[in-house]
Design an enzyme around this catalytic site. Sequence first.
Site, PDB file in Angstrom:
ATOM      1  N   ASN A 108       0.840  -1.193   0.000  1.00 16.76           N
ATOM      2  CA  ASN A 108       0.000   0.000   0.000  1.00 16.76           C
ATOM      3  C   ASN A 108       0.876   1.243   0.000  1.00 16.76           C
ATOM      4  OD1 ASN A 108       0.631  -0.859   2.652  1.00 16.76           O
ATOM      5  ND2 ASN A 108      -1.027   0.338   3.543  1.00 16.76           N
ATOM      6  N   ILE A 109       0.406   2.245  -0.724  1.00 24.72           N
ATOM      7  CA  ILE A 109       1.150   3.501  -0.884  1.00 24.72           C
ATOM      8  C   ILE A 109       0.186   4.633  -0.559  1.00 24.72           C
ATOM      9  CG2 ILE A 109       2.524   4.917  -2.466  1.00 24.72           C
ATOM     10  CD1 ILE A 109       2.840   2.292  -4.192  1.00 24.72           C
TER      11      ILE A 109
ATOM     12  N   ASN B  52      -0.960   8.636   0.821  1.00 27.96           N
ATOM     13  CA  ASN B  52      -0.698   9.972   0.315  1.00 27.96           C
ATOM     14  C   ASN B  52      -1.265  10.999   1.289  1.00 27.96           C
ATOM     15  OD1 ASN B  52      -1.490  12.461  -1.462  1.00 27.96           O
ATOM     16  ND2 ASN B  52      -0.027  11.289  -2.687  1.00 27.96           N
TER      17      ASN B  52
ATOM     18  N   GLU C 191      -3.017  -4.716  -3.057  1.00 27.27           N
ATOM     19  CA  GLU C 191      -3.535  -5.603  -4.105  1.00 27.27           C
ATOM     20  C   GLU C 191      -3.588  -4.889  -5.449  1.00 27.27           C
ATOM     21  OE1 GLU C 191      -4.745  -4.958  -1.142  1.00 27.27           O
ATOM     22  OE2 GLU C 191      -6.030  -6.545  -0.369  1.00 27.27           O
TER      23      GLU C 191
ATOM     24  N   CYS D 102     -10.195  -4.949   0.303  1.00 26.75           N
ATOM     25  CA  CYS D 102     -11.318  -4.012   0.356  1.00 26.75           C
ATOM     26  C   CYS D 102     -12.226  -4.225  -0.864  1.00 26.75           C
ATOM     27  CB  CYS D 102     -10.814  -2.569   0.416  1.00 26.75           C
ATOM     28  SG  CYS D 102     -10.267  -1.905  -1.168  1.00 26.75           S
TER      29      CYS D 102
END
Length: 170
Positions: free
Chosen positions: A76-77, A79, A89, A124
């Site tokens: 996950n990235i 911001n 994913e 999710c």
Amino acid sequence: MGEETTKNVPVCQKKGELAPFAGALPPSRDTISDLLCRELIAAAEKAMSRAYAPYSNFFVGAALLATGKKVFTGCNIENAAFTPGICAERAAFAKAVSEGEREFTAIAVIGGKNGIPKDYTAPCGVCRQVMAEFCDPQKFYIILARSQDDYWLYRLDELFPMGFSPKNLS
Ligand code: THU
């Protein structure tokens, strides 16, 4: 049945425990092997260590197996503006599709606060929708892991029943 079935029984089923939620696959020749699950989980663990999650501190790693046998990992990235954040994913899918892969067999997902997996991290809804774009829901496997020794195996149609997919537009 016999030998082949035993070989392909996922570890999680050998423990004889109840699934954390309904629908975990019964041992069957149609599932993927324990060895493959473990390899994908190991790759997902490595990817999790690269997560950029300064806002939630929830680290996630994914390892996506293409039918061509290549593995694409993602983390996950997040911001500062929040909405541009991407899940592990979908990061893996973006890498794979942009490298020309469009057919997939399985994805392993692992995650936890500060990178310590306490529970299973289920994809999710948006990620499940992306999976439904490229994967046959009856043939795509989702491995929810806490470690290589502790995982549950699901099929996409179990985690995303009656999903909207390209078939609806054909
Ligand atoms: N996250 C994922 O990367 N995958 C999941 O399956 C669940 C959630 C990320 C998004 C966000 O960066 C953080 O976990 C907390 O929601």
